[in-house]
Design a protein around this motif. Structure first.
Motif: not given
Ligand code: DC
Length: 213
Positions: A1-21
Motif C-alpha cells: 500500500m502507498a504511504f499516504v500522509i493525509a493532512v487535514d484541518g481548517p483554513a490557515a491552520s499551518g497544514k499547508g506549510t507542514i504538508a510541504g515540509r
C-alpha cells in the motif's frame, strides 16, 4: 500500500506549510487540494458565472487543468472565498474525486493536504494529521501571508473570513471538514512553525514504525 500522509484541518491552520515540509523530508509528491477548489472558484468567476450555481461550478471542475493550479490568482483572498463556496456543491466534489484518489496511489507515498483527505479521499491512509489552531491565531497568520503577497487587507476582515469559512466548511451535516477518528490532532496555536513541523514529523514517524517502513 502507498504511504499516504493525509493532512487535514481548517483554513490557515499551518497544514499547508507542514504538508510541504513533510513532502520535502520524505521526497514524496504533494497535492494541495485546496488549490483545486480555488482554481474552480477562479474559473467560475473568470467566466462571470455564479459561484452558488452547482451546474456552472461542476462544469469548471470537470474541465480543470492542473496547470490552472500554478496561477498566482488562486492564492488570493478572493480565491479562498470562492473556493469555499464552490466546495459545497456535491457535483464539484465528485468531479475532483478521481484526480485526488489517483494521486494517493502514487508509490511509494504522497502527501495530500485538504479538508476531507483522511475521511473521504484516502480513508485508509496510514498517517493522518488534523492540524488546527485558534481562529485568532489563524487569522493573524493568514493576514501576514496576504500582506506579504502585497494584498491590502484588514485583520478584522480576515478574522471574519475565517469564522465564515469555518462555518461553511464544517457547519453542515455533509460538510467536508471533520476529523477522521484515527487522525492525530495537532493544535499549533502555541507553536512556532519549527515546533509544529517537529510534532508532525513525530506523528508520521510513529505511523511509519507501525507500518514497518
Ligand atoms: O485550504 P484552502 O484554504 O486553500 O481551501 C480553500 C477552500 O476549499 C476551503 O475553504 C474549503 C475548500 N476545500 C474543500 O472543501 N476540501 C478540500 N479537500 C480542500 C479545500
Amino acid at each position: 500500500m502507498a504511504f499516504v500522509i493525509a493532512v487535514d484541518g481548517p483554513a490557515a491552520s499551518g497544514k499547508g506549510t507542514i504538508a510541504g515540509r513533510l513532502a520535502a523530508l520524505y521526497g514524496y509528491p504533494l497535492l494541495d487540494t485546496g488549490l483545486l477548489y480555488r482554481a474552480v472558484g477562479v474559473g467560475v468567476l473568470a467566466s462571470a458565472g455564479d459561484l452558488d450555481d452547482p451546474i456552472a461550478a461542476q462544469a469548471v471542475a470537470r474541465a480543470l487543468d492542473l496547470s490552472d493550479l500554478d496561477r498566482a490568482e488562486v492564492r488570493t483572498r478572493a480565491a479562498g472565498e470562492a473556493a469555499s463556496r464552490v466546495a459545497v456543491h456535491p457535483g464539484v466534489r465528485a468531479a475532483l474525486f478521481d484526480l485526488q484518489r489517483d494521486f494517493t496511489k502514487r508509490q511509494p507515498g504522497s502527501v495530500v493536504d485538504g479538508r476531507d483527505i483522511g475521511t473521504v479521499i484516502a480513508p485508509h491512509a496510514p498517517a493522518k494529521l488534523y492540524v488546527t489552531a485558534r481562529p485568532e491565531v489563524r487569522a493573524e497568520r493568514r493576514w501576514k501571508q496576504l500582506v506579504g503577497q502585497g494584498e491590502a487587507v484588514d485583520f478584522e476582515d480576515i478574522l471574519a473570513d475565517i469564522h465564515k469559512r469555518d462555518a461553511r466548511d464544517g457547519g453542515r451535516k455533509d460538510a467536508p471538514m471533520t476529523q477522521a477518528p484515527d487522525a492525530v490532532l495537532l493544535d499549533t496555536s502555541e507553536m512556532t512553525i519549527e515546533q509544529a513541523f517537529d510534532a508532525a514529523r513525530r506523528i508520521v514517524e510513529d505511523a511509519r514504525a507501525r507500518h514497518r517502513l
